[in-house]
Design a protein around this motif. Structure first.
Motif, PDB file in Angstrom:
ATOM      1  N   UNK A  46      34.846  -5.660 -15.628  1.00  0.00           N
ATOM      2  CA  UNK A  46      35.394  -6.905 -15.096  1.00  0.00           C
ATOM      3  C   UNK A  46      34.766  -8.101 -15.779  1.00  0.00           C
ATOM      4  N   UNK A  47      35.048  -9.247 -15.227  1.00  0.00           N
ATOM      5  CA  UNK A  47      34.562 -10.496 -15.797  1.00  0.00           C
ATOM      6  C   UNK A  47      33.176 -10.813 -15.237  1.00  0.00           C
ATOM      7  N   UNK A  48      32.148 -10.830 -16.091  1.00  0.00           N
ATOM      8  CA  UNK A  48      30.789 -11.113 -15.604  1.00  0.00           C
ATOM      9  C   UNK A  48      30.665 -12.497 -14.967  1.00  0.00           C
ATOM     10  N   UNK A  49      31.420 -13.467 -15.482  1.00  0.00           N
ATOM     11  CA  UNK A  49      31.377 -14.816 -14.903  1.00  0.00           C
ATOM     12  C   UNK A  49      31.904 -14.774 -13.468  1.00  0.00           C
ATOM     13  N   UNK A  50      33.010 -14.073 -13.262  1.00  0.00           N
ATOM     14  CA  UNK A  50      33.575 -13.923 -11.913  1.00  0.00           C
ATOM     15  C   UNK A  50      32.551 -13.297 -10.976  1.00  0.00           C
ATOM     16  N   UNK A  51      31.901 -12.230 -11.409  1.00  0.00           N
ATOM     17  CA  UNK A  51      30.963 -11.529 -10.541  1.00  0.00           C
ATOM     18  C   UNK A  51      29.753 -12.396 -10.204  1.00  0.00           C
ATOM     19  N   UNK A  52      29.257 -13.141 -11.189  1.00  0.00           N
ATOM     20  CA  UNK A  52      28.125 -14.051 -10.905  1.00  0.00           C
ATOM     21  C   UNK A  52      28.544 -15.147  -9.921  1.00  0.00           C
ATOM     22  N   UNK A  53      29.718 -15.744 -10.170  1.00  0.00           N
ATOM     23  CA  UNK A  53      30.189 -16.829  -9.298  1.00  0.00           C
ATOM     24  C   UNK A  53      30.467 -16.328  -7.883  1.00  0.00           C
ATOM     25  N   UNK A  54      31.105 -15.143  -7.776  1.00  0.00           N
ATOM     26  CA  UNK A  54      31.417 -14.608  -6.446  1.00  0.00           C
ATOM     27  C   UNK A  54      30.139 -14.250  -5.707  1.00  0.00           C
ATOM     28  N   UNK A  55      29.151 -13.688  -6.398  1.00  0.00           N
ATOM     29  CA  UNK A  55      27.873 -13.378  -5.749  1.00  0.00           C
ATOM     30  C   UNK A  55      27.231 -14.648  -5.216  1.00  0.00           C
ATOM     31  N   UNK A  56      27.269 -15.693  -6.014  1.00  0.00           N
ATOM     32  CA  UNK A  56      26.702 -16.975  -5.582  1.00  0.00           C
ATOM     33  C   UNK A  56      27.461 -17.499  -4.356  1.00  0.00           C
ATOM     34  N   UNK A  57      28.789 -17.405  -4.376  1.00  0.00           N
ATOM     35  CA  UNK A  57      29.625 -17.857  -3.256  1.00  0.00           C
ATOM     36  C   UNK A  57      29.303 -17.074  -1.981  1.00  0.00           C
ATOM     37  N   UNK A  58      29.017 -15.786  -2.125  1.00  0.00           N
ATOM     38  CA  UNK A  58      28.714 -14.936  -0.972  1.00  0.00           C
ATOM     39  C   UNK A  58      27.246 -14.998  -0.551  1.00  0.00           C
ATOM     40  N   UNK A  59      26.427 -15.705  -1.332  1.00  0.00           N
ATOM     41  CA  UNK A  59      25.008 -15.821  -1.012  1.00  0.00           C
ATOM     42  C   UNK A  59      24.192 -14.598  -1.391  1.00  0.00           C
ATOM     43  N   UNK A  60      24.682 -13.830  -2.361  1.00  0.00           N
ATOM     44  CA  UNK A  60      23.961 -12.644  -2.839  1.00  0.00           C
ATOM     45  C   UNK A  60      23.239 -12.959  -4.142  1.00  0.00           C
ATOM     46  N   UNK A  61      22.100 -12.340  -4.315  1.00  0.00           N
ATOM     47  CA  UNK A  61      21.392 -12.418  -5.586  1.00  0.00           C
ATOM     48  C   UNK A  61      21.847 -11.221  -6.407  1.00  0.00           C
ATOM     49  N   UNK A  62      22.491 -11.468  -7.534  1.00  0.00           N
ATOM     50  CA  UNK A  62      22.990 -10.388  -8.379  1.00  0.00           C
ATOM     51  C   UNK A  62      22.631 -10.676  -9.825  1.00  0.00           C
ATOM     52  N   UNK A  63      21.974  -9.723 -10.441  1.00  0.00           N
ATOM     53  CA  UNK A  63      21.664  -9.822 -11.866  1.00  0.00           C
ATOM     54  C   UNK A  63      22.707  -9.001 -12.619  1.00  0.00           C
ATOM     55  N   UNK A  64      23.560  -9.676 -13.354  1.00  0.00           N
ATOM     56  CA  UNK A  64      24.606  -9.028 -14.137  1.00  0.00           C
ATOM     57  C   UNK A  64      24.052  -8.731 -15.520  1.00  0.00           C
ATOM     58  N   UNK A  65      24.139  -7.467 -15.911  1.00  0.00           N
ATOM     59  CA  UNK A  65      23.654  -7.037 -17.227  1.00  0.00           C
ATOM     60  C   UNK A  65      24.867  -6.604 -18.033  1.00  0.00           C
ATOM     61  N   UNK A  66      25.226  -7.388 -19.036  1.00  0.00           N
ATOM     62  CA  UNK A  66      26.385  -7.056 -19.857  1.00  0.00           C
ATOM     63  C   UNK A  66      26.023  -5.943 -20.831  1.00  0.00           C
ATOM     64  N   UNK A  67      26.880  -4.910 -20.878  1.00  0.00           N
ATOM     65  CA  UNK A  67      26.677  -3.780 -21.779  1.00  0.00           C
ATOM     66  C   UNK A  67      27.957  -3.563 -22.577  1.00  0.00           C
ATOM     67  N   UNK A  68      27.810  -3.000 -23.764  1.00  0.00           N
ATOM     68  CA  UNK A  68      28.966  -2.778 -24.636  1.00  0.00           C
ATOM     69  C   UNK A  68      29.668  -1.458 -24.345  1.00  0.00           C
ATOM     70  N   UNK A  87      37.067 -10.268 -19.809  1.00  0.00           N
ATOM     71  CA  UNK A  87      37.234 -11.651 -19.355  1.00  0.00           C
ATOM     72  C   UNK A  87      38.613 -11.914 -18.745  1.00  0.00           C
ATOM     73  N   UNK A  88      38.618 -12.753 -17.726  1.00  0.00           N
ATOM     74  CA  UNK A  88      39.869 -13.187 -17.104  1.00  0.00           C
ATOM     75  C   UNK A  88      40.548 -14.227 -17.988  1.00  0.00           C
ATOM     76  N   UNK A  89      41.847 -14.403 -17.784  1.00  0.00           N
ATOM     77  CA  UNK A  89      42.589 -15.437 -18.511  1.00  0.00           C
ATOM     78  C   UNK A  89      42.321 -16.814 -17.916  1.00  0.00           C
ATOM     79  N   UNK A  90      42.233 -16.866 -16.575  1.00  0.00           N
ATOM     80  CA  UNK A  90      41.958 -18.123 -15.868  1.00  0.00           C
ATOM     81  C   UNK A  90      40.942 -17.838 -14.771  1.00  0.00           C
ATOM     82  N   UNK A  91      40.155 -18.838 -14.361  1.00  0.00           N
ATOM     83  CA  UNK A  91      39.192 -18.616 -13.279  1.00  0.00           C
ATOM     84  C   UNK A  91      39.902 -18.144 -12.008  1.00  0.00           C
ATOM     85  N   UNK A  92      39.272 -17.202 -11.302  1.00  0.00           N
ATOM     86  CA  UNK A  92      39.845 -16.666 -10.070  1.00  0.00           C
ATOM     87  C   UNK A  92      39.374 -17.475  -8.870  1.00  0.00           C
ATOM     88  N   UNK A  93      40.295 -17.682  -7.942  1.00  0.00           N
ATOM     89  CA  UNK A  93      39.976 -18.334  -6.665  1.00  0.00           C
ATOM     90  C   UNK A  93      40.234 -17.323  -5.563  1.00  0.00           C
TER      91      UNK A  93
END
Length: 166
Positions: A46-68, A87-93
């Protein structure tokens, strides 16, 4: 007298998980799943930016580690998540699906399925112990594509703040 052979434990299962609909509950459940201890290697698609932003929105501490690739992910540690970036095409709401994000969502599922089918060696075959299994939005994938998977989870249950794979 020969020494007894040492017992070698099997490697932890490698589980691929798609983040699902970016505007839906899938990313939230994935974040909750990552917060819990697991005897597995979790690999999100999935989109690492989405996961970081959603974790922040939910009040969770999440360390996203991007792997190939799935093989680059380490065994799971609570509060961390290995992510193969799609990556997503547009930011998710949350609560507002956008058709422009349909292609990346399906691409994540297809990539996870392809990685599981190839196994560690790149050959098309069933996964063995410690190799990739796919969990995700199976309802969006043709049923015949899911038949070859060794482990497919088609549901998730949330009870008392814990996420269980069904």
């Amino acid at each position: 007298m020969a020494e007894p052979a040492l017992h070698q434990s099997a490697p932890p299962p490698r589980i691929g998980i798609s983040a699902g609909e970016p505007a839906g509950i899938g990313p939230d459940l994935l974040i909750q799943l990552a917060a819990q201890p697991r005897d597995a290697v979790l690999v999100a698609y999935g989109d690492p930016v989405l996961l970081r932003e959603r974790a922040r929105l939910l009040g969770h501490s999440l360390r996203v580690i991007e792997v190939a690739e799935p093989g680059a992910a380490a065994p799971h540690a609570p509060g961390t998540l290995a992510v193969i970036p799609v990556p997503l095409q547009v930011p998710a709401r949350p609560g507002h699906p956008d058709i422009r994000n349909a292609r990346p969502m399906l691409q994540a599922i297809e990539q996870a399925d392809g990685d599981a089918s190839r196994g560690q060696s790149g050959e098309s075959r069933q996964p063995g112990p410690g190799e990739m299994r796919v969990i995700g939005a199976v309802h969006a994938v043709d049923r015949q594509a899911a038949i070859g998977l060794r482990a497919v989870v088609v549901g998730v249950s949330v009870r008392k703040g814990r996420v269980s794979l069904l």
